[in-house]
Design a protein around this motif. Sequence first.
Motif, short mmCIF file in Angstrom:
data_model
loop_
_atom_site.label_atom_id
_atom_site.label_comp_id
_atom_site.label_asym_id
_atom_site.label_seq_id
_atom_site.Cartn_x
_atom_site.Cartn_y
_atom_site.Cartn_z
N THR A 341 -25.75 58.44 13.62
CA THR A 341 -26.03 58.98 12.30
C THR A 341 -26.57 57.89 11.38
N MET A 342 -27.64 58.21 10.68
CA MET A 342 -28.27 57.28 9.75
C MET A 342 -28.46 57.96 8.41
N ALA A 343 -28.05 57.30 7.33
CA ALA A 343 -28.22 57.84 5.98
C ALA A 343 -29.51 57.34 5.39
N GLY A 344 -30.20 58.21 4.65
CA GLY A 344 -31.45 57.80 4.04
C GLY A 344 -31.89 58.78 2.97
N THR A 345 -33.12 58.57 2.51
CA THR A 345 -33.69 59.41 1.46
C THR A 345 -35.07 59.89 1.92
N VAL A 346 -35.32 61.17 1.70
CA VAL A 346 -36.61 61.74 2.10
C VAL A 346 -37.71 61.20 1.19
N HIS A 347 -38.69 60.56 1.79
CA HIS A 347 -39.81 60.00 1.02
C HIS A 347 -40.95 60.99 0.89
N ASP A 348 -41.18 61.78 1.94
CA ASP A 348 -42.29 62.72 1.92
C ASP A 348 -42.02 63.83 2.92
N VAL A 349 -42.67 64.98 2.69
CA VAL A 349 -42.52 66.14 3.57
C VAL A 349 -43.90 66.67 3.89
N GLY A 350 -44.14 66.88 5.19
CA GLY A 350 -45.43 67.44 5.61
C GLY A 350 -45.23 68.78 6.30
N THR A 356 -42.28 71.16 10.43
CA THR A 356 -42.26 70.36 9.21
C THR A 356 -41.82 68.95 9.57
N THR A 357 -42.55 67.96 9.08
CA THR A 357 -42.21 66.57 9.36
C THR A 357 -41.65 65.92 8.10
N TYR A 358 -40.53 65.23 8.25
CA TYR A 358 -39.86 64.55 7.14
C TYR A 358 -39.98 63.04 7.34
N HIS A 359 -40.46 62.33 6.33
CA HIS A 359 -40.50 60.88 6.34
C HIS A 359 -39.30 60.39 5.55
N GLU A 361 -36.66 57.15 4.45
CA GLU A 361 -36.37 55.73 4.34
C GLU A 361 -34.87 55.54 4.55
N ALA A 362 -34.51 54.75 5.57
CA ALA A 362 -33.10 54.53 5.91
C ALA A 362 -32.91 53.06 6.23
N ALA A 363 -32.10 52.38 5.46
CA ALA A 363 -31.77 50.96 5.69
C ALA A 363 -33.04 50.12 5.81
N GLY A 364 -34.02 50.41 4.98
CA GLY A 364 -35.27 49.65 5.01
C GLY A 364 -36.24 50.07 6.09
N LEU A 365 -35.88 51.05 6.88
CA LEU A 365 -36.74 51.54 7.96
C LEU A 365 -37.43 52.83 7.53
N LYS A 366 -38.62 53.06 8.07
CA LYS A 366 -39.31 54.32 7.85
C LYS A 366 -39.20 55.16 9.11
N LEU A 367 -38.44 56.25 9.03
CA LEU A 367 -38.16 57.10 10.18
C LEU A 367 -38.73 58.50 9.95
N LYS A 368 -38.85 59.25 11.06
CA LYS A 368 -39.38 60.61 10.97
C LYS A 368 -38.45 61.58 11.67
N ALA A 369 -38.39 62.78 11.12
CA ALA A 369 -37.73 63.91 11.77
C ALA A 369 -38.69 65.09 11.74
N ALA A 370 -38.79 65.82 12.83
CA ALA A 370 -39.67 66.98 12.91
C ALA A 370 -38.84 68.20 13.24
N VAL A 371 -39.01 69.24 12.47
CA VAL A 371 -38.21 70.46 12.63
C VAL A 371 -39.15 71.63 12.87
N ALA A 372 -38.90 72.40 13.93
CA ALA A 372 -39.71 73.59 14.21
C ALA A 372 -39.46 74.65 13.15
N ASN A 373 -40.54 75.26 12.67
CA ASN A 373 -40.42 76.33 11.69
C ASN A 373 -40.27 77.66 12.42
N ALA A 374 -39.06 77.89 12.91
CA ALA A 374 -38.81 79.07 13.73
C ALA A 374 -38.77 80.35 12.90
#
Length: 402
Positions: A341-350, A356-359, A361-374
């Motif tokens: 588990t990593m805590a962060g803040t959503v920087h952008d949403v595509g 839908t892709t979420y950018h 920022e977590a602990a100085g890292l730029k990470l992505k999560a992608a969620v299917a729009n079911a």
Amino acid sequence: MPACSASSPAPGRGRRPAASTVEPPGRPARTVFAPWDDPAAVPLVLFDRVTKRYGSETAVAELTLAVHEREFFALLGPSGCGKSTLMRLLAGFETPSEGRVLLAGEDLAGVPPHLRPVNMMFQSYALFPHMSVEKNVAFGLEMEGRPRDEIGQRVGDALRMVKLETLAGRKPHQLSGGQRQRVALARALVKRPKVLLLDEPLGALDRKLREETQFELMALQERLGLTFIIVTHDQDEAMTMATRIAVMDKGRIAQVGTPPVVYEAPASRYVAGFIGDINLVEGRVSAVEAGRVTVATAAGNLVVAGGAESVSVGQAVAVAWRPEKTRIVRAEEAISNGRATMAGTVHDVGYLGGRTTYHVEAAGLKLKAAVANAARSVERPVAAGDAVKLAVAPDALILLVR
């Protein structure tokens, strides 16, 4: 005989001639095809320790690679990685500085291009503008001095293969881009090569037509039982069509494997970053126990299932995972145990339609999560600026030592 880089037994696109026919719903059942897993299988094409130099520049460096009969094989990599050079070496347009190129066990050294049982289809298609479709397809056979009746029969068969028999009398300028691509394909197939070489063949097509043509090429190759080798920089194209992919980097093979293997188990940071979208963080091994590896990273301790035999405590490694394997929830929501588990803040949403892709920022890292729009909804459960948690299962994490 030298073998290509090792690949996992996981199947790629289904083929011949075993009995298993497990396929996803909605696709016709195809038999499993994996000759590369058979130690007794003899490759149709073998690049045996091949090096190609242009002056002081090395385009291909001591490369060994095997392609088997009836494969749809992809050479994938960025511009300048050596993939087109390999194609030209096989076609006879270039000569190796060192090593051998073998076809069906025969060393091709000294065999001119027109006498090799291969044919090449170029990105530009290179059709003769003053000739009809029929004449373009017949040109190679006429240059060989084939009998008129044989030429007519073979040209007719080739045009029917690509569904252009009703357009035989048209000139190239009277055809669409997709139709010109089919003419070039028919011209390549009419000579009945052992290997068909495709050099960025779909690059001139728009996206929708390119995707349609990919499946048409797959079906045609399956039906004819030929060996196709395609050069492409488009990873989606390679993943869709190929039985196996060779990922190239600076004249060398970075990894060879079926599309699922290359995507799910990349062999290095380079392959992981080149194929698809990925999160990658650097760290050091802090513990190795019970088949699991704990890696200390800026995002916290990440526990990877597997890879324990290849690392030791204190070793610098990277941990990677795909955005679509990442669960994202609001910071106040609970996440089941067992996940990193990593805590962060959503920087952008595509919003990309299907996902839908979420950018984040977590602990100085730029990470992505992608969620299917079911669900059919334009409301997003997470928005830019939200505090969130990212969660990844241990078996979704990839340990990279190279």
